[in-house]
Design a protein around this motif. Structure first.
Motif, PDB file in Angstrom:
ATOM      1  N   GLY A   1       0.775  -1.237   0.000  1.00 23.94           N
ATOM      2  CA  GLY A   1       0.000   0.000   0.000  1.00 23.94           C
ATOM      3  C   GLY A   1       0.804   1.284   0.000  1.00 23.94           C
ATOM      4  O   GLY A   1       0.218   2.362   0.091  1.00 23.94           O
ATOM      5  N   ASP A   2       2.142   1.201  -0.087  1.00 19.98           N
ATOM      6  CA  ASP A   2       2.918   2.424   0.018  1.00 19.98           C
ATOM      7  C   ASP A   2       2.689   3.338  -1.178  1.00 19.98           C
ATOM      8  O   ASP A   2       2.691   2.895  -2.321  1.00 19.98           O
ATOM      9  CB  ASP A   2       4.416   2.099   0.120  1.00 19.98           C
ATOM     10  CG  ASP A   2       4.754   1.356   1.402  1.00 19.98           C
ATOM     11  OD1 ASP A   2       4.115   1.637   2.431  1.00 19.98           O
ATOM     12  OD2 ASP A   2       5.644   0.487   1.370  1.00 19.98           O
ATOM     13  N   VAL A   3       2.518   4.629  -0.885  1.00 18.43           N
ATOM     14  CA  VAL A   3       2.343   5.615  -1.947  1.00 18.43           C
ATOM     15  C   VAL A   3       3.685   5.826  -2.644  1.00 18.43           C
ATOM     16  O   VAL A   3       4.698   6.039  -1.987  1.00 18.43           O
ATOM     17  CB  VAL A   3       1.860   6.956  -1.360  1.00 18.43           C
ATOM     18  CG1 VAL A   3       1.770   8.026  -2.446  1.00 18.43           C
ATOM     19  CG2 VAL A   3       0.511   6.763  -0.681  1.00 18.43           C
ATOM     20  N   ALA A   4       3.685   5.756  -3.980  1.00 20.44           N
ATOM     21  CA  ALA A   4       4.920   5.983  -4.732  1.00 20.44           C
ATOM     22  C   ALA A   4       4.828   7.341  -5.411  1.00 20.44           C
ATOM     23  O   ALA A   4       3.804   7.676  -5.988  1.00 20.44           O
ATOM     24  CB  ALA A   4       5.104   4.885  -5.775  1.00 20.44           C
ATOM     25  N   ARG A   5       5.880   8.117  -5.317  1.00 20.82           N
ATOM     26  CA  ARG A   5       5.875   9.458  -5.901  1.00 20.82           C
ATOM     27  C   ARG A   5       6.991   9.594  -6.918  1.00 20.82           C
ATOM     28  O   ARG A   5       8.104   9.121  -6.697  1.00 20.82           O
ATOM     29  CB  ARG A   5       6.100  10.510  -4.809  1.00 20.82           C
ATOM     30  CG  ARG A   5       5.030  10.553  -3.746  1.00 20.82           C
ATOM     31  CD  ARG A   5       3.785  11.281  -4.251  1.00 20.82           C
ATOM     32  NE  ARG A   5       2.857  11.497  -3.143  1.00 20.82           N
ATOM     33  CZ  ARG A   5       2.855  12.594  -2.386  1.00 20.82           C
ATOM     34  NH1 ARG A   5       3.723  13.546  -2.597  1.00 20.82           N
ATOM     35  NH2 ARG A   5       1.984  12.716  -1.396  1.00 20.82           N
ATOM     36  N   SER A   6       6.694  10.282  -7.991  1.00 21.78           N
ATOM     37  CA  SER A   6       7.752  10.675  -8.917  1.00 21.78           C
ATOM     38  C   SER A   6       8.486  11.868  -8.322  1.00 21.78           C
ATOM     39  O   SER A   6       8.055  12.434  -7.313  1.00 21.78           O
ATOM     40  CB  SER A   6       7.162  11.032 -10.275  1.00 21.78           C
ATOM     41  OG  SER A   6       6.279  12.131 -10.133  1.00 21.78           O
ATOM     42  N   GLY A   7       9.575  12.255  -8.959  1.00 20.24           N
ATOM     43  CA  GLY A   7      10.337  13.388  -8.456  1.00 20.24           C
ATOM     44  C   GLY A   7      11.417  13.755  -9.434  1.00 20.24           C
ATOM     45  O   GLY A   7      11.321  13.449 -10.628  1.00 20.24           O
ATOM     46  N   THR A   8      12.449  14.388  -8.907  1.00 18.19           N
ATOM     47  CA  THR A   8      13.586  14.754  -9.751  1.00 18.19           C
ATOM     48  C   THR A   8      14.872  14.419  -9.025  1.00 18.19           C
ATOM     49  O   THR A   8      14.903  14.349  -7.792  1.00 18.19           O
ATOM     50  CB  THR A   8      13.572  16.256 -10.080  1.00 18.19           C
ATOM     51  OG1 THR A   8      13.562  16.995  -8.858  1.00 18.19           O
ATOM     52  CG2 THR A   8      12.359  16.621 -10.922  1.00 18.19           C
ATOM     53  N   GLY A   9      15.934  14.214  -9.823  1.00 22.04           N
ATOM     54  CA  GLY A   9      17.212  13.842  -9.235  1.00 22.04           C
ATOM     55  C   GLY A   9      18.206  14.979  -9.288  1.00 22.04           C
ATOM     56  O   GLY A   9      17.977  16.034  -8.726  1.00 22.04           O
ATOM     57  N   GLY A  10      19.312  14.756  -9.977  1.00 25.29           N
ATOM     58  CA  GLY A  10      20.380  15.752  -9.996  1.00 25.29           C
ATOM     59  C   GLY A  10      21.152  15.724  -8.695  1.00 25.29           C
ATOM     60  O   GLY A  10      21.090  14.755  -7.933  1.00 25.29           O
ATOM     61  N   THR A  11      21.883  16.784  -8.425  1.00 19.69           N
ATOM     62  CA  THR A  11      22.708  16.790  -7.216  1.00 19.69           C
ATOM     63  C   THR A  11      21.862  16.942  -5.960  1.00 19.69           C
ATOM     64  O   THR A  11      22.310  16.583  -4.870  1.00 19.69           O
ATOM     65  CB  THR A  11      23.755  17.914  -7.254  1.00 19.69           C
ATOM     66  OG1 THR A  11      23.090  19.161  -7.444  1.00 19.69           O
ATOM     67  CG2 THR A  11      24.756  17.701  -8.383  1.00 19.69           C
ATOM     68  N   ILE A  12      20.635  17.478  -6.110  1.00 17.83           N
ATOM     69  CA  ILE A  12      19.756  17.647  -4.942  1.00 17.83           C
ATOM     70  C   ILE A  12      18.382  17.087  -5.287  1.00 17.83           C
ATOM     71  O   ILE A  12      17.473  17.819  -5.666  1.00 17.83           O
ATOM     72  CB  ILE A  12      19.627  19.130  -4.553  1.00 17.83           C
ATOM     73  CG1 ILE A  12      21.011  19.759  -4.483  1.00 17.83           C
ATOM     74  CG2 ILE A  12      18.925  19.285  -3.218  1.00 17.83           C
ATOM     75  CD1 ILE A  12      20.978  21.237  -4.561  1.00 17.83           C
ATOM     76  N   PRO A  13      18.226  15.779  -5.118  1.00 22.15           N
ATOM     77  CA  PRO A  13      16.944  15.173  -5.483  1.00 22.15           C
ATOM     78  C   PRO A  13      15.796  15.746  -4.654  1.00 22.15           C
ATOM     79  O   PRO A  13      15.999  16.274  -3.553  1.00 22.15           O
ATOM     80  CB  PRO A  13      17.145  13.682  -5.162  1.00 22.15           C
ATOM     81  CG  PRO A  13      18.622  13.493  -5.054  1.00 22.15           C
ATOM     82  CD  PRO A  13      19.190  14.801  -4.613  1.00 22.15           C
ATOM     83  N   SER A  14      14.593  15.619  -5.193  1.00 22.24           N
ATOM     84  CA  SER A  14      13.397  15.990  -4.437  1.00 22.24           C
ATOM     85  C   SER A  14      13.260  15.048  -3.238  1.00 22.24           C
ATOM     86  O   SER A  14      13.945  14.030  -3.148  1.00 22.24           O
ATOM     87  CB  SER A  14      12.170  15.917  -5.348  1.00 22.24           C
ATOM     88  OG  SER A  14      12.103  14.646  -5.963  1.00 22.24           O
ATOM     89  N   THR A  15      12.359  15.378  -2.320  1.00 20.00           N
ATOM     90  CA  THR A  15      12.317  14.660  -1.039  1.00 20.00           C
ATOM     91  C   THR A  15      12.100  13.151  -1.211  1.00 20.00           C
ATOM     92  O   THR A  15      12.884  12.347  -0.697  1.00 20.00           O
ATOM     93  CB  THR A  15      11.201  15.215  -0.145  1.00 20.00           C
ATOM     94  OG1 THR A  15       9.986  15.236  -0.892  1.00 20.00           O
ATOM     95  CG2 THR A  15      11.529  16.609   0.360  1.00 20.00           C
ATOM     96  N   PHE A  16      11.043  12.767  -1.912  1.00 22.69           N
ATOM     97  CA  PHE A  16      10.748  11.338  -2.046  1.00 22.69           C
ATOM     98  C   PHE A  16      11.898  10.602  -2.742  1.00 22.69           C
ATOM     99  O   PHE A  16      12.312   9.527  -2.315  1.00 22.69           O
ATOM    100  CB  PHE A  16       9.436  11.123  -2.815  1.00 22.69           C
ATOM    101  CG  PHE A  16       8.222  11.321  -1.956  1.00 22.69           C
ATOM    102  CD1 PHE A  16       7.630  10.237  -1.325  1.00 22.69           C
ATOM    103  CD2 PHE A  16       7.696  12.590  -1.762  1.00 22.69           C
ATOM    104  CE1 PHE A  16       6.518  10.424  -0.508  1.00 22.69           C
ATOM    105  CE2 PHE A  16       6.588  12.779  -0.948  1.00 22.69           C
ATOM    106  CZ  PHE A  16       5.998  11.697  -0.316  1.00 22.69           C
ATOM    107  N   THR A  17      12.410  11.240  -3.821  1.00 25.69           N
ATOM    108  CA  THR A  17      13.503  10.608  -4.559  1.00 25.69           C
ATOM    109  C   THR A  17      14.736  10.462  -3.676  1.00 25.69           C
ATOM    110  O   THR A  17      15.476   9.475  -3.770  1.00 25.69           O
ATOM    111  CB  THR A  17      13.810  11.431  -5.829  1.00 25.69           C
ATOM    112  OG1 THR A  17      12.596  11.513  -6.599  1.00 25.69           O
ATOM    113  CG2 THR A  17      14.884  10.798  -6.674  1.00 25.69           C
ATOM    114  N   THR A  18      14.969  11.427  -2.775  1.00 24.98           N
ATOM    115  CA  THR A  18      16.082  11.326  -1.838  1.00 24.98           C
ATOM    116  C   THR A  18      15.958  10.063  -0.991  1.00 24.98           C
ATOM    117  O   THR A  18      16.912   9.293  -0.840  1.00 24.98           O
ATOM    118  CB  THR A  18      16.126  12.569  -0.927  1.00 24.98           C
ATOM    119  OG1 THR A  18      16.386  13.726  -1.734  1.00 24.98           O
ATOM    120  CG2 THR A  18      17.214  12.443   0.137  1.00 24.98           C
TER     121      THR A  18
END
Ligand SMILES: [Zn+2]
Length: 548
Positions: free
Chosen positions: A90-107
């Motif tokens: 049931g875990d919510v999966a979120r898209s995001g962004t990477g790079g040198t400072i990924p977004s929170t979920f991606t981190t």
């Protein structure tokens, strides 16, 4: 239900003296236990390497400066879109962004995907603490906390000016609890305040900051004594004056001597280990620094290794970012944060063919390779300052494989390397035991996290299983299994579950008398009311503090 037996792996658990022994790990209800019933789920780790989950003692993942940096670099988001992982359950999966400072979920996803299960943000202005907690709430899987910036705090400096060290300790206790932080952070003590006042000269340990009684030395002494007097799980976490400057190793050594005999942690030491050549250029100062640390068991550090490629420098040390912006011409943010600290951000690229980048890379490796006690000189890149946390596997390969390291060394700009220990040749190769120390057991011990960094009975069931590979950077980049708090989050190399992590914070007791003058100070000077300032109760209970 939550029982698991990891079968037949080769265990590296240096905190318990286990080095490369084939042993099962049993897990029940989020903890490591002696045994589980035969009916428990089994995970075959035959031929694989088993270690505790990674513990990052110094990173930047959730703070005002991290968010500014995200906004400063939209092109990184476009270049590295991160699709939502295919989670089961049931875990919510979120898209995001990477790079040198990924977004929170991606981190959270990427740290867990690397086998890291605990992360600390090293620099949060207490007035921004609520934002940091919000961000960490959105950073799944990893257990996380942050260090609270105090080395340029207006109220603290006033207490130092008044000679009120005991009150300063009580204030530090109050501030940690108000912010929901984990440790005391000191960044360029006094220097950030002077920068905010317009001073542009170098700051020495005895430079007055307003009052003659307020000096970087006095601030360091006050906050090191506060951390130790309060019995905090982690020592005062110190970013010295003069970051990046030629000859700054003298300042770093003087700072260590100023607190000699007292527990203190000095961070990203690579950036503070430069000697000055007669022509004023930088050269390696790693040797005298590591010799001092080797001889002083009360001192610990992390390296802040520079890795070639894209990085983003972000720090409370606004003056440093101004200098970097001037020398590189890259875009720049500076923020003066009311009453507390500063903040600067500049993107940066470390290049093999750049003389200064090459020197920084060498100095960091020297700190690792000359350290007599890996428990006290642990791994960091000061993510994203020296490079992304995703570069840790490559760094591990540099430490473990001399042939590879020497081939890299031969490629880099040699201009500033003459006389350095690396140029002279260092044969040392880290063992898997030592890697387990600098990436999990050591940081956990330095952070006072008694349930982490090891896999003895009672430990948190944070476990990483790596399939062996000739190329250790590949092995460490893609663990086969990661267990976090008893939940199998990475399965066959794929992220499958993303439970919420715990918040690691302390709430030390303090003398209530500290609040009366503080309330008055807030009324007079702050844009936030005293009542609204503390973040309030957090979901996870505070870690016990052993005040003496
Ligand atoms: Zn940092």
């Amino acid at each position: 239900m939550n029982q698991l037996r990891i079968v037949g792996g080769t265990l590296y658990d240096p905190a318990n003296g286990v080095s490369g022994e084939v042993r099962d790990i049993c897990i029940d209800g989020g903890r490591v236990v002696d045994s589980v019933p035969a009916s428990a789920r089994r995970l075959d780790a035959s031929g694989m390497v088993v270690m505790p989950g990674g513990v990052d003692i110094h990173s930047h993942v959730a703070s005002g400066s991290v968010n500014l940096a995200r906004r400063l670099l939209p092109e990184e988001h476009e270049a590295d879109p991160a699709a939502a992982p295919a989670l089961t359950g049931g875990d919510v999966a979120r898209s995001g962004t990477g790079g040198t400072i990924p977004s929170t979920f991606t981190t959270g996803y990427r740290y867990a995907g690397l086998g890291y299960t605990t992360v600390f943000d090293a620099a949060v202005a207490p007035i921004m603490a609520r934002t940091s907690h919000g961000e960490l709430d959105d950073t799944p899987i990893v257990d996380a906390g942050f260090f609270v910036l105090m080395g340029n705090d207006e109220y603290l400096l006033r207490l130092v000016a008044a000679g009120e060290r005991a009150q300063a300790r009580e204030y530090a206790a109050w501030l940690l609890g108000a912010a929901g932080g984990y440790a005391i952070k000191v960044v360029n003590p006094g220097g950030v305040e002077l920068w905010k006042r317009g001073a542009r000269d170098r700051v020495g340990l005895d430079t007055p900051v307003g009052s003659e009684r307020v000096t970087p030395r006095a601030i360091l002494e006050t906050l090191v004594e506060a951390a130790n007097g309060l019995g905090l799980p982690h020592a005062a976490h110190i970013h010295c004056n003069d970051l990046g400057v030629a000859g700054n190793v003298a300042t770093t050594l003087a700072s260590m001597r100023a607190v000699e005999g007292r527990r203190a942690h000095f961070t990203h030491l690579q950036f503070h280990a430069y000697d000055a050549a007669p022509d004023g250029t930088r050269r390696s100062g790693a040797r005298p620094l590591i010799e001092y640390i080797n001889a002083h068991p009360e001192i610990s550090g992390d390296v802040g290794q520079v890795m070639f490629g894209a990085a983003t420098t972000l720090t409370a040390d606004g003056a440093v970012e101004y200098l970097l912006h001037k020398s590189s011409g890259r875009r720049w943010v500076n923020v003066d944060i009311e009453l507390e600290t500063g903040c600067g951000v500049v993107p940066h690229t470390y290049k093999e063919k750049n003389a200064v980048s090459a020197l920084q890379w060498v100095v960091g490796l020297e700190l690792f390779l000359l350290a007599a006690d890996p428990w006290r000189m642990v791994l960091s890149t000061d993510h994203p300052n020296g490079g992304s946390f995703l570069a840790y596997p490559e760094l591990i390969r540099l430490l473990m494989d001399r042939g590879y390291r020497d081939s890299c060394l031969a490629r880099v700009n040699q201009t500033l390397l003459a006389g350095s220990a690396m140029a002279d040749g260092i044969g040392r190769e880290y063992t898997l035991d030592e890697i387990a120390i600098v990436t999990r057991a050591g940081p956990a011990r330095l952070l006072g996290l008694t349930h982490k960094g090891h896999l003895g009975p009672g430990a948190d069931a944070d476990v990483t299983v790596y399939a062996r590979d000739e190329d250790v950077s590949k092995m460490f980049a893609t663990p086969r299994y990661v267990v976090k708090g008893g939940t199998l989050v990475v399965e066959e190399g794929q992220l499958r579950r993303a439970p919420r992590g715990q918040r690691l914070h302390v709430r030390p007791g303090y003398d209530g008398a500290v609040e009366t003058p503080l309330r008055e100070f807030f009324d007079r000077h702050a844009t936030v009311s005293f009542r609204n300032y503390p973040v309030g109760d957090l979901r996870d209970t505070p870690i016990m503090v052993g005040r003496t």
